[in-house]
Design an enzyme around this catalytic site. Structure first.
Site, short mmCIF file in Angstrom:
data_model
loop_
_atom_site.label_atom_id
_atom_site.label_comp_id
_atom_site.label_asym_id
_atom_site.label_seq_id
_atom_site.Cartn_x
_atom_site.Cartn_y
_atom_site.Cartn_z
N CYS A 114 45.52 44.26 152.99
CA CYS A 114 46.65 43.81 153.82
C CYS A 114 46.28 42.70 154.78
O CYS A 114 47.14 42.04 155.35
CB CYS A 114 47.23 45.00 154.58
SG CYS A 114 47.69 46.33 153.47
N HIS A 255 51.65 42.83 160.33
CA HIS A 255 51.68 43.34 158.95
C HIS A 255 52.68 44.50 158.91
O HIS A 255 52.67 45.36 159.79
CB HIS A 255 50.28 43.80 158.55
CG HIS A 255 50.27 44.59 157.28
ND1 HIS A 255 50.89 44.14 156.13
CD2 HIS A 255 49.76 45.82 156.98
CE1 HIS A 255 50.74 45.05 155.18
NE2 HIS A 255 50.07 46.08 155.67
N ASN A 285 55.73 47.93 152.43
CA ASN A 285 54.42 47.31 152.64
C ASN A 285 54.07 46.48 151.40
O ASN A 285 53.84 47.03 150.33
CB ASN A 285 53.39 48.42 152.87
CG ASN A 285 51.99 47.89 153.12
OD1 ASN A 285 51.71 46.72 152.87
ND2 ASN A 285 51.11 48.76 153.58
N1 COA Z 1 57.65 63.03 151.78
C1 COA Z 1 57.63 64.23 152.37
N2 COA Z 1 56.53 64.77 152.91
C2 COA Z 1 55.38 64.04 152.86
C3 COA Z 1 55.34 62.76 152.25
C4 COA Z 1 56.53 62.27 151.69
N3 COA Z 1 56.59 61.07 151.09
N4 COA Z 1 54.08 62.28 152.35
C5 COA Z 1 53.35 63.20 152.99
N5 COA Z 1 54.15 64.27 153.29
C6 COA Z 1 53.78 65.50 154.00
C7 COA Z 1 52.30 65.82 153.91
O1 COA Z 1 52.01 66.51 152.73
C8 COA Z 1 52.13 66.70 155.13
O2 COA Z 1 52.57 67.98 154.84
P1 COA Z 1 51.85 69.27 155.48
O3 COA Z 1 52.04 69.12 156.97
O4 COA Z 1 52.60 70.39 154.87
O5 COA Z 1 50.41 69.17 155.05
C9 COA Z 1 53.09 66.07 156.16
O6 COA Z 1 54.05 65.33 155.39
C10 COA Z 1 52.44 65.15 157.15
O7 COA Z 1 51.58 64.26 156.45
P2 COA Z 1 50.82 63.09 157.18
O8 COA Z 1 49.98 62.35 156.16
O9 COA Z 1 50.13 63.60 158.40
O10 COA Z 1 52.07 62.18 157.62
P3 COA Z 1 52.09 60.89 158.51
O11 COA Z 1 53.01 61.07 159.63
O12 COA Z 1 50.70 60.40 158.81
O13 COA Z 1 52.78 59.83 157.53
C11 COA Z 1 52.11 57.96 156.17
C12 COA Z 1 52.19 59.48 156.29
C13 COA Z 1 51.41 57.59 154.87
C14 COA Z 1 53.51 57.42 156.17
C15 COA Z 1 51.33 57.38 157.37
O14 COA Z 1 50.15 58.12 157.57
C16 COA Z 1 50.97 55.93 157.27
O15 COA Z 1 51.81 55.07 157.32
N6 COA Z 1 49.65 55.65 157.22
C17 COA Z 1 49.08 54.35 157.37
C18 COA Z 1 49.47 53.37 156.34
C19 COA Z 1 48.73 52.13 156.60
O16 COA Z 1 48.86 51.51 157.63
N7 COA Z 1 47.87 51.72 155.71
C20 COA Z 1 47.01 50.61 155.99
C21 COA Z 1 47.57 49.37 155.57
S1 COA Z 1 48.11 49.41 153.93
#
Ligand code: COA
Length: 332
Positions: A114, A255, A285
Site C-alpha cells: 500500500c 491511504h 482498499n
Molecule cells: N464480518 C463479520 N465478522 C468478522 C469479519 C467480517 N467480514 N471479519 C472478522 N470478523 C470477526 C472476527 O472473526 C472476530 O470475531 P470473534 O470476536 O468472534 O473472534 C471479530 O469480527 C473481530 O475481529 P477483528 O479482526 O478484531 O476485527 P477488527 O475490528 O480489527 O476489524 C479489519 C477487522 C480487517 C477490518 C481491521 O482489522 C483492519 O482494517 N485492519 C487493518 C487493515 C490494514 O490497514 N491493512 C494494512 C494496509 S492494507
C-alpha cells in the site's frame, strides 16, 4: 539544482461494483459489520480479461494528457504494484509504457504494497534531483481481486481494483517542488500481511501454487494497531521536520484502508473534516492505487488547485510506510 514538481494526476476505476450485500451472500458477514468496522460500502472489480496494465495505462493516458508533457519526453516509468500482470517478469511498468506509446524509457515495478505510490514518488524525486531523469510517469495500479481469497471474510471485504497515475517533472522553481517524503520499513512484521506461496521462499509443489497460499493473508487487528501508531508518528514527524502545521495543509490524502485508521490518524493531527480526502467508501482498499485514485477524485471534483499543499500517508505489507508533503504544481 533540479527539483521535482507534481504536475498532473489521472485515474481509472473498473465498471463492475461489488457491494457489501453481494459479499454477505459469499461469506459470513453483513453490510452493517463491514460499514461499521471499515467504512467501505462498495469496491470496483476488474473484468476477467482486464489486466492490471490495462487499468494502469488508462490512468497514465489521462495523467499524461493533463500534464502537457509529450510521452516522447517521459524518461522513466515506475509502477507501484503487488498484483502485476505477471509475477517476476516482465514488469507491469514496461507493459504500461508500451500500451501508452512510451519507447526506450527506463521502466520498473516497485513492491511496497500500500506504500507503493509513495515509495515510487520518492524514487522519481531522487532520479530528478540527481539530474538523471527529467519527466517521470508514476503509476499505482492493482488488480487485487486476482490475489484475494473470496472465502476469507477477514480480507475479501476490504480490497478492490483500480489505478492512478501522476507525472513528476524537473523544475528550477523550488516553490513548486515536492517538499519532503518519508519512507520506512520493518521486516520484523513481514508475516502480518503476506501471500505465502508462489515465490521461491516457500517449499511447495506446483499444485499448492494454485491454492489459497497465493492469496493475501492478513492478521488484521495487529496490523490495524501498528498502522495507527506508525502513521501518526510518521506524519507528525514529516510536519515537524518541515515546520508545517496541520492547519497549513489543504488536503490530507491518506491511504484508504479503513475509515477508522484514517479517523484515528486525522484526529491525532487535529485535521478538520474538510481537509481529509475520503474514497474508501466507494473503492475500498486498492493498495498502491488508493492515493492517486483519491487525489484524482479531488481533482475531478474541482477541489485541487495550483499551489495547494497535499499531505499523503500510507502503510502496508512489508511492513512499509511513508508520508509526503507535495504542492500541486500543474503547468497550466
Ligand atoms: N464480518 C463479520 N465478522 C468478522 C469479519 C467480517 N467480514 N471479519 C472478522 N470478523 C470477526 C472476527 O472473526 C472476530 O470475531 P470473534 O470476536 O468472534 O473472534 C471479530 O469480527 C473481530 O475481529 P477483528 O479482526 O478484531 O476485527 P477488527 O475490528 O480489527 O476489524 C479489519 C477487522 C480487517 C477490518 C481491521 O482489522 C483492519 O482494517 N485492519 C487493518 C487493515 C490494514 O490497514 N491493512 C494494512 C494496509 S492494507
Amino acid at each position: 539544482m533540479a527539483y521535482a514538481a507534481f504536475r498532473s494526476i489521472g485515474a481509472y476505476a473498473p465498471q463492475k461494483i461489488l457491494t457489501n450485500q453481494e459479499l454477505s451472500d459469499m461469506v459470513d458477514t453483513s453490510d452493517e459489520w463491514i460499514t461499521k468496522r471499515t467504512g467501505i460500502l462498495e469496491r470496483r472489480i476488474a473484468a476477467k480479461d482486464e489486466k492490471n496494465s490495462d487499468m494502469g495505462a488508462k490512468a497514465a493516458e489521462i495523467a499524461l494528457q493533463r500534464s502537457g508533457i509529450a510521452k516522447e519526453d517521459i524518461d522513466l516509468v515506475i509502477c507501484g504494484t503487488i498484483s502485476p500482470d505477471y509475477f517476476c517478469m516482465p514488469s507491469t511498468a514496461t507493459i504500461i509504457a508500451k500500451k501508452v506509446g512510451i519507447k526506450g524509457a527506463m521502466a520498473f515495478d516497485i513492491s511496497a504494497a500500500c506504500t507503493g505510490f509513495i515509495y515510487s514518488l520518492s524514487i522519481a524525486r531522487a532520479f530528478i534531483e540527481s539530474g538523471m531523469k527529467k519527466n517521470v510517469l508514476v503509476i499505482g495500479s492493482e488488480k487485487l481481486s486476482s490475489i484475494t481469497d473470496y472465502t476469507d471474510r477477514g480480507t475479501c471485504i476490504l480490497f478492490g481494483d483500480g489505478a492512478g497515475a501522476a507525472v513528476i517533472c524537473a523544475t528550477q522553481n523550488k516553490e513548486e517542488a515536492i517538499v519532503d517524503i518519508n519512507t520506512g520499513a520493518d521486516g520484523e512484521y513481514a508475516d502480518l500481511l503476506m501471500t505465502p506461496n508462489g515465490g521461491s521462499g516457500s517449499a511447495h509443489d506446483a499444485l499448492e501454487k494454485e491454492t489459497a497460499g497465493c492469496y493475501m493473508q492478513m492478521k488484521g487487528n495487529e496490523t490495524f494497531k501498528i498502522a495507527v501508531r506508525t502513521l501518526t508518528n510518521d506524519v507528525k514527524d514529516i510536519l515537524e521536520k518541515n515546520n508545517i502545521k496541520s492547519e497549513d495543509v489543504q488536503h490530507f490524502v491518506p491511504h484508504q484502508a479503513n475509515l477508522r485508521i484514517i479517523k484515528a490518524v486525522g484526529d491525532a493531527l487535529k485535521m478538520r473534516e474538510d481537509q481529509v480526502v475520503l474514497t474508501v467508501a466507494k473503492y475500498g482498499n486498492t493498495s498502491g492505487a488508493s492515493i492517486p485514485m483519491a487525489i484524482n477524485d479531488l481533482y475531478e471534483a474541482d477541489g485541487l488547485k495550483k499551489g495547494e499543499l497535499m499531505l499523503l500517508d500510507a502503510f502496508g505489507g512489508g511492513l512499509t510506510w511513508g508520508s509526503a508533503l507535495i504542492p500541486f504544481s500543474p503547468l497550466k
